[in-house]
Design a protein around this motif. Structure first.
Motif, PDB file in Angstrom:
ATOM      1  N   PHE A   1       0.866  -1.125  -0.090  1.00  0.00           N
ATOM      2  CA  PHE A   1      -0.190  -0.101   0.011  1.00  0.00           C
ATOM      3  C   PHE A   1       0.860   1.182   0.035  1.00  0.00           C
ATOM      4  CE2 PHE A   1      -2.672  -3.196   1.950  1.00  0.00           C
ATOM      5  CZ  PHE A   1      -4.005  -3.070   1.271  1.00  0.00           C
ATOM      6  N   ALA A   2       0.684   2.090  -1.008  1.00  0.00           N
ATOM      7  CA  ALA A   2       1.705   3.166  -1.223  1.00  0.00           C
ATOM      8  C   ALA A   2       0.647   4.487  -0.815  1.00  0.00           C
ATOM      9  CB  ALA A   2       2.170   3.450  -2.797  1.00  0.00           C
ATOM     10  N   ILE A   3       1.376   5.142  -0.005  1.00  0.00           N
ATOM     11  CA  ILE A   3       0.522   6.358   0.796  1.00  0.00           C
ATOM     12  C   ILE A   3       1.118   7.543  -0.343  1.00  0.00           C
ATOM     13  CG2 ILE A   3       0.069   8.088   2.660  1.00  0.00           C
ATOM     14  CD1 ILE A   3      -0.873   4.996   2.842  1.00  0.00           C
ATOM     15  N   VAL A   4       0.162   7.976  -1.288  1.00  0.00           N
ATOM     16  CA  VAL A   4       0.475   8.882  -2.204  1.00  0.00           C
ATOM     17  C   VAL A   4      -0.428  10.145  -2.140  1.00  0.00           C
ATOM     18  CG1 VAL A   4       1.441   7.082  -3.865  1.00  0.00           C
ATOM     19  CG2 VAL A   4      -1.120   7.838  -3.812  1.00  0.00           C
ATOM     20  N   ARG A   5      -0.150  11.313  -2.972  1.00  0.00           N
ATOM     21  CA  ARG A   5      -0.905  12.315  -2.963  1.00  0.00           C
ATOM     22  C   ARG A   5      -1.608  12.158  -4.348  1.00  0.00           C
ATOM     23  NH1 ARG A   5      -0.589  16.689   0.305  1.00  0.00           N
ATOM     24  NH2 ARG A   5       1.615  16.244   0.666  1.00  0.00           N
ATOM     25  N   GLY A   6      -2.976  12.237  -4.156  1.00  0.00           N
ATOM     26  CA  GLY A   6      -4.023  11.952  -5.457  1.00  0.00           C
ATOM     27  C   GLY A   6      -4.228  13.244  -6.118  1.00  0.00           C
ATOM     28  N   GLU A   7      -4.952  13.181  -7.021  1.00  0.00           N
ATOM     29  CA  GLU A   7      -5.370  14.389  -8.060  1.00  0.00           C
ATOM     30  C   GLU A   7      -6.174  15.347  -7.064  1.00  0.00           C
ATOM     31  OE1 GLU A   7      -6.015  13.451 -12.461  1.00  0.00           O
ATOM     32  OE2 GLU A   7      -7.213  11.959 -11.404  1.00  0.00           O
ATOM     33  N   ARG A   8      -5.922  16.439  -7.177  1.00  0.00           N
ATOM     34  CA  ARG A   8      -6.811  17.671  -6.613  1.00  0.00           C
ATOM     35  C   ARG A   8      -8.224  17.903  -7.275  1.00  0.00           C
ATOM     36  NH1 ARG A   8      -4.261  20.579  -2.793  1.00  0.00           N
ATOM     37  NH2 ARG A   8      -5.159  22.257  -2.967  1.00  0.00           N
ATOM     38  N   ILE A   9      -8.922  17.059  -7.118  1.00  0.00           N
ATOM     39  CA  ILE A   9     -10.282  17.125  -7.691  1.00  0.00           C
ATOM     40  C   ILE A   9     -11.304  17.143  -6.558  1.00  0.00           C
ATOM     41  CG2 ILE A   9     -11.805  16.189  -9.451  1.00  0.00           C
ATOM     42  CD1 ILE A   9      -9.805  14.874 -10.852  1.00  0.00           C
ATOM     43  N   PHE A  10     -12.102  18.472  -6.729  1.00  0.00           N
ATOM     44  CA  PHE A  10     -13.098  18.649  -5.788  1.00  0.00           C
ATOM     45  C   PHE A  10     -14.478  18.298  -6.275  1.00  0.00           C
ATOM     46  CE2 PHE A  10      -9.679  21.356  -4.802  1.00  0.00           C
ATOM     47  CZ  PHE A  10      -9.638  21.359  -3.440  1.00  0.00           C
ATOM     48  N   VAL A  11     -15.394  17.859  -5.508  1.00  0.00           N
ATOM     49  CA  VAL A  11     -16.911  17.692  -6.032  1.00  0.00           C
ATOM     50  C   VAL A  11     -17.522  18.970  -6.191  1.00  0.00           C
ATOM     51  CG1 VAL A  11     -19.144  16.513  -5.015  1.00  0.00           C
ATOM     52  CG2 VAL A  11     -16.899  15.240  -4.544  1.00  0.00           C
ATOM     53  N   GLU A  12     -17.805  19.234  -7.358  1.00  0.00           N
ATOM     54  CA  GLU A  12     -18.774  20.536  -7.482  1.00  0.00           C
ATOM     55  C   GLU A  12     -20.084  20.561  -6.942  1.00  0.00           C
ATOM     56  OE1 GLU A  12     -19.854  23.538 -11.215  1.00  0.00           O
ATOM     57  OE2 GLU A  12     -18.479  21.747 -11.637  1.00  0.00           O
ATOM     58  N   ARG A  13     -20.778  19.554  -7.288  1.00  0.00           N
ATOM     59  CA  ARG A  13     -22.093  19.206  -6.774  1.00  0.00           C
ATOM     60  C   ARG A  13     -22.659  17.774  -6.930  1.00  0.00           C
ATOM     61  NH1 ARG A  13     -22.949  22.177 -11.706  1.00  0.00           N
ATOM     62  NH2 ARG A  13     -24.477  20.886 -13.288  1.00  0.00           N
ATOM     63  N   ILE A  14     -23.568  17.386  -6.678  1.00  0.00           N
ATOM     64  CA  ILE A  14     -24.227  15.985  -6.591  1.00  0.00           C
ATOM     65  C   ILE A  14     -25.528  16.495  -7.219  1.00  0.00           C
ATOM     66  CG2 ILE A  14     -25.204  14.005  -5.461  1.00  0.00           C
ATOM     67  CD1 ILE A  14     -22.900  14.340  -3.312  1.00  0.00           C
ATOM     68  N   ASP A  15     -25.864  16.037  -8.296  1.00  0.00           N
ATOM     69  CA  ASP A  15     -27.071  16.034  -9.109  1.00  0.00           C
ATOM     70  C   ASP A  15     -28.014  14.449  -9.013  1.00  0.00           C
ATOM     71  OD1 ASP A  15     -26.717  18.561  -9.951  1.00  0.00           O
ATOM     72  OD2 ASP A  15     -26.016  17.914 -11.992  1.00  0.00           O
ATOM     73  N   ILE A  16     -29.131  14.736  -8.630  1.00  0.00           N
ATOM     74  CA  ILE A  16     -29.997  13.670  -8.391  1.00  0.00           C
ATOM     75  C   ILE A  16     -31.094  13.875  -9.098  1.00  0.00           C
ATOM     76  CG2 ILE A  16     -31.287  12.445  -6.575  1.00  0.00           C
ATOM     77  CD1 ILE A  16     -29.497  13.331  -4.517  1.00  0.00           C
ATOM     78  N   GLN A  17     -31.610  12.703 -10.032  1.00  0.00           N
ATOM     79  CA  GLN A  17     -32.883  12.775 -10.711  1.00  0.00           C
ATOM     80  C   GLN A  17     -33.481  11.361 -10.773  1.00  0.00           C
ATOM     81  OE1 GLN A  17     -31.394  13.557 -14.954  1.00  0.00           O
ATOM     82  NE2 GLN A  17     -30.811  15.608 -14.157  1.00  0.00           N
ATOM     83  N   GLY A  18     -34.707  11.450 -10.911  1.00  0.00           N
ATOM     84  CA  GLY A  18     -35.712  10.462 -11.162  1.00  0.00           C
ATOM     85  C   GLY A  18     -36.371   9.995  -9.747  1.00  0.00           C
ATOM     86  N   ASN A  19     -36.043  10.656  -8.649  1.00  0.00           N
ATOM     87  CA  ASN A  19     -36.890  10.422  -7.215  1.00  0.00           C
ATOM     88  C   ASN A  19     -37.981  11.280  -7.252  1.00  0.00           C
ATOM     89  OD1 ASN A  19     -34.770  12.680  -7.273  1.00  0.00           O
ATOM     90  ND2 ASN A  19     -35.001  12.789  -5.253  1.00  0.00           N
ATOM     91  N   THR A  20     -38.980  10.568  -7.699  1.00  0.00           N
ATOM     92  CA  THR A  20     -40.251  11.237  -7.487  1.00  0.00           C
ATOM     93  C   THR A  20     -40.859  11.223  -6.113  1.00  0.00           C
ATOM     94  OG1 THR A  20     -41.369   9.158  -8.207  1.00  0.00           O
ATOM     95  CG2 THR A  20     -40.923  10.848 -10.046  1.00  0.00           C
ATOM     96  N   THR A  21     -40.496  10.534  -5.160  1.00  0.00           N
ATOM     97  CA  THR A  21     -40.917  10.144  -3.918  1.00  0.00           C
ATOM     98  C   THR A  21     -39.947  10.446  -3.167  1.00  0.00           C
ATOM     99  OG1 THR A  21     -42.613   8.650  -4.811  1.00  0.00           O
ATOM    100  CG2 THR A  21     -42.259   8.733  -2.253  1.00  0.00           C
ATOM    101  N   THR A  22     -39.072  10.038  -3.114  1.00  0.00           N
ATOM    102  CA  THR A  22     -37.856   9.863  -2.193  1.00  0.00           C
ATOM    103  C   THR A  22     -37.218  11.241  -2.159  1.00  0.00           C
ATOM    104  OG1 THR A  22     -37.298   7.363  -2.495  1.00  0.00           O
ATOM    105  CG2 THR A  22     -35.809   9.044  -1.312  1.00  0.00           C
TER     106      THR A  22
END
Length: 761
Positions: free
Chosen positions: A323-344
């Motif tokens: 297991f190599a402890i490395v520094r990953g890519e600097r990518i952030f979550v811009e947003r989470i888009d949810i579709q199809g949930n008519t009830t939930t």
């Protein structure tokens, strides 16, 4: 159109159009792309013919040049008046109407009709009726109008007659068929819906089979092909999976290195929970990666990843992991888009993510969130995929879900000679108001077992992994299993939360008001008393109010540890109770169990040990507080086994303040087709329930047998041997036990047959 090729070019001073009723001349000229005074070639005239024919507006088209004029003759397709579906009993007209393109009032198009017939047949094929035939019929109605009918011959459900595997050496076909969602047709083919051939289900079966092998260390496993073969009579399918298993691999040397300045690999190596010789499985890798990345996050280190690097040893079937402890890519979550949930609600889905907008993107956490969303059971289908965001260092996570039913409503009517007519109604909803909450209510009017209850569970209190449950109800029971009746009202609250990777703690509060009625009177010591001093204290008068505070800790590694074929379970339960008449007690129970799958996982062995102790701090125990023999050992009748009061009118069973039981069990296939869902088992229980405290400060002295030779409250060893039949029925997993006590007391009553709904702890 032979005349179109006579001249090389034309210039028409007039164009005559004949036969059109609904389509005006300008539309025809626009489609043909020929105009008056325009010089056109023979090829352009032929193209005009093709354009008019391909427009779908005309049944026939004829272009005839006549010197400097052109005659265009057309026969329009009729207009559809009514669209009907005939012969369809399994699928409603409304569903079929949504699957086709033709509509009343539109122009008839043979190509569209043929496509619609295929769409209807495909709809039936998705429901296992691949032999369905759809025939369009056109019914002329005059005035260039027709009615259209799709005549359906549904045919029978085309079932899977045989599920076969080629290339499997490590696991039997019986074991692999149990992995698949698809099943073979058997005696329950009219009830089971998973034995019909549905092509879309093969993708799920491929994934299930791959997950099964990978979890057991077969890292080279490959499904070479899946071949569905339709019988000549078109009434059944033969499905064959062609496999390449490869060899099983286990972990070799496991180490941690750091490629980030300032990070000591020794700190992360202490987080490893894998040893050389453990089965090499993706779930084990993910678990250890998660532990190391969580350690980095707890220390404020962002974008730190644990990257596994492998070295295969094919000779010894080992994989060394670094297991190599490395520094990953600097990518952030811009947003989470949810579709199809008519009830939930969105929040129910969002809380399955361990990342939020603005957090570093971690692919492992996205995969875990996808698994949690699928595990909710609220959706027929779901997908979670990241994609590029508005900038190179941003990512958008798309969530697509398809809702499914999560509630049930039940009604019942019963009749008994003594009870009369009774009615019952029950309602349960697993996704109450789309909030992810569970709600259940029931009402039963049957005399002797009246019941009204309400329960509610919030699985994510305050948006955290805190499961809060509440239940309230009133219940009456008759003297079916005891010489008295009960009336009780209860109020319970509980809160459960994880305390470790495999551990969970639940704390609870309970309040019970209970009254015993129907007690017989008898003479004892010259005094007329209610039935059984050991059952009821005359000073209490049959009424008891008890409040309890307690907890349950469970540590369960079954099907979740480094080896999916074996695991441990440990639980410890304690309740502190306070009641009227100065009653105070501590009730404790502990359990240790182990199970493992052997013989290529065809046989499951289980060993289970349980102990319990009811310690009265003040006052005397009551019948309800004590342990009952039939509740901890199989083969003994409820309410008729265990310590007794032989001074009472009916030799009442008292229950005991202590118990200890060891259970051994084996579950195995019966050699029957697995589509029946039947398997067998054998079991043995050995243990006992004993100990009864004094009544009114007086020690128990009259609980001997009628001949005075045995104290029924002593630790008498009991043993039971039995066989089981397990049925994975359409109503859920059921269990039937036939047993016989090998060792019991003369006053114990046997119960040789028992039926139960299988549940897991």
């Amino acid at each position: 159109m032979p005349s179109a090729a006579v001249a090389q070019s034309y210039q028409f001073s007039s164009i005559e159009i004949d036969g059109n009723v609904r389509v005006d001349d300008s539309t025809i000229l626009s489609v043909a792309r020929i105009g008056v005074g325009q010089t056109v070639t023979a090829a352009q005239v032929s193209a005009a013919f093709g354009n008019l024919t391909a427009s779908g507006l005309f049944e026939s088209v004829e272009l005839t040049p006549r010197g400097n004029s052109l005659l265009i003759e057309v026969v329009e397709y009729p207009v559809i008046g009514v669209v009907n579906f005939e012969g369809n009993r399994r699928i409603d007209d409304e569903v079929l109407a949504e699957a086709v393109q033709v509509r009343a009032g539109r122009v008839l198009s043979p190509n569209v009709i043929e496509a619609d017939a295929r769409a209807i047949a495909e709809l039936y094929a998705q429901r296992g009726r691949t032999a369905a035939e759809v025939t369009p019929q056109i019914l002329p109605r005059g005035n260039n109008r027709v009615d259209l009918a799709f005549v359906v011959r549904e045919g029978d459900v085309v079932e899977i007659e045989r599920l076969s595997f080629v290339g499997n050496r490590a696991f039997s076909s019986y074991r692999l068929r149990n992995v698949l969602n698809t099943k073979q047709a058997g005696i329950l083919r009219r009830v089971i819906q998973r034995d019909t051939f549905v092509a879309e289900r093969i993708a799920l079966d491929r994934q299930l089979l791959s997950d099964f092998y990978l979890a057991r260390g077969y890292i080279d496993f490959e499904i070479l092909s899946v071949t569905p073969e339709l019988a000549r009579e078109r009434d059944r399918f033969f499905l064959t999976f062609n496999l390449r298993e490869g060899e099983q691999f286990r972990f070799g040397e496991v180490s941690v290195v750091s490629e980030v300045d300032g990070i000591d690999p020794a700190d992360y190596e202490r987080e490893l929970r894998v040893r050389p010789g453990d089965i090499f499985a993706p779930s084990t890798l993910e678990m250890n990666i998660a532990r190391m990345e969580s350690l980095a996050e707890s220390r404020g280190l962002r974008f730190i990843r644990a990257e596994p690097r492998f070295t295969r040893d094919n000779t010894n079937g080992r994989v060394d992991v670094e297991f190599a402890i490395v520094r990953g890519e600097r990518i952030f979550v811009e947003r989470i888009d949810i579709q199809g949930n008519t009830t939930t609600r969105d929040e129910v889905i969002r809380r399955q993510f361990r990342v939020a907008e603005g957090d570093p993107l971690n692919p492992r956490k996205i995969r875990e969130a996808a698994e949690r969303i699928r595990a909710l059971g609220y959706f027929a289908d779901s997908s979670v995929e990241p994609r590029a965001g508005s900038t190179p260092d941003q990512a958008i996570v798309d969530v697509e879900v398809e809702e499914t039913t999560t509630g049930s409503l039940g009604f019942s009517v019963s009749y008994g000679a003594q009870q009369g007519i009774g009615f019952g109604i029950s309602f349960a909803e697993q996704n109450f108001l789309g909030r992810g909450q569970q709600f259940a209510a029931s009402f039963n009017t049957v005399k002797g077992s009246r019941d009204i209850s309400v329960s509610f569970t919030e699985p994510a209190l305050l948006g955290r992994d805190l499961a809060y449950s509440f239940s309230l109800g009133y219940r009456e029971t008759s003297s079916f299993n005891a010489n008295f009746d009960t009336r009780e009202a209860f109020l319970n609250n509980s809160l459960g939360f994880p305390v470790s990777e495999y551990g969970r703690l639940t704390v609870r509060q309970g309040l019970l008001a209970e009254k015993l009625t129907g007690l017989q009177e008898f003479e004892a010591d010259g005094v007329t008393r209610k039935d059984s001093l050991r059952l009821i204290d005359d000073q209490v008068g049959g009424t008891s109010i008890t409040g309890t505070l307690g907890f349950t800790y469970t540590h369960d590694t079954r099907n979740r540890g480094v080896d999916p074929s074996r695991g441990w379970i440990f639980s410890w339960t304690q309740d502190l109770g306070v009641g009227n008449q100065n009653r105070r007690f501590l009730k404790s129970e502990a359990r240790v169990g182990y199970e493992m799958a052997v013989l290529n996982e065809n046989v499951t062995l289980k060993a289970d040990g349980r102990v319990g102790l009811l310690h009265m701090i003040d006052g005397q125990s009551r019948y309800r507080d004590r342990f009952q023999l039939a509740n901890v050992m199989r083969g003994f009748a409820a309410g008729d086994s265990g310590p007794r009061d032989f001074a009472s009118a009916a030799n009442d069973v008292l229950g005991g303040t202590r118990y200890a039981v060891v259970s051994l069990e084996a579950q195995f296939p019966l050699g029957l087709p697995e589509e029946y869902g039947l398997s067998g088992g054998v079991f043995a229980d050995i243990g006992s329930v004993w100990g009864v405290d004094g009544i009114n400060g007086r020690p128990i002295t009259d609980i001997n047998t009628s001949d005075g030779t045995s104290d029924s409250a002593s630790r008498h060893l009991r043993a039971t041997l039995g066989v089981s039949l397990f049925w994975d029925s359409p109503l859920g997993p059921l269990r039937f036990d036939v047993s016989r006590p090998l060792k019991k007391q003369p006053y114990d009553e046997s119960q040789n047959f028992d039926f139960s709904i299988v549940s897991t702890f």
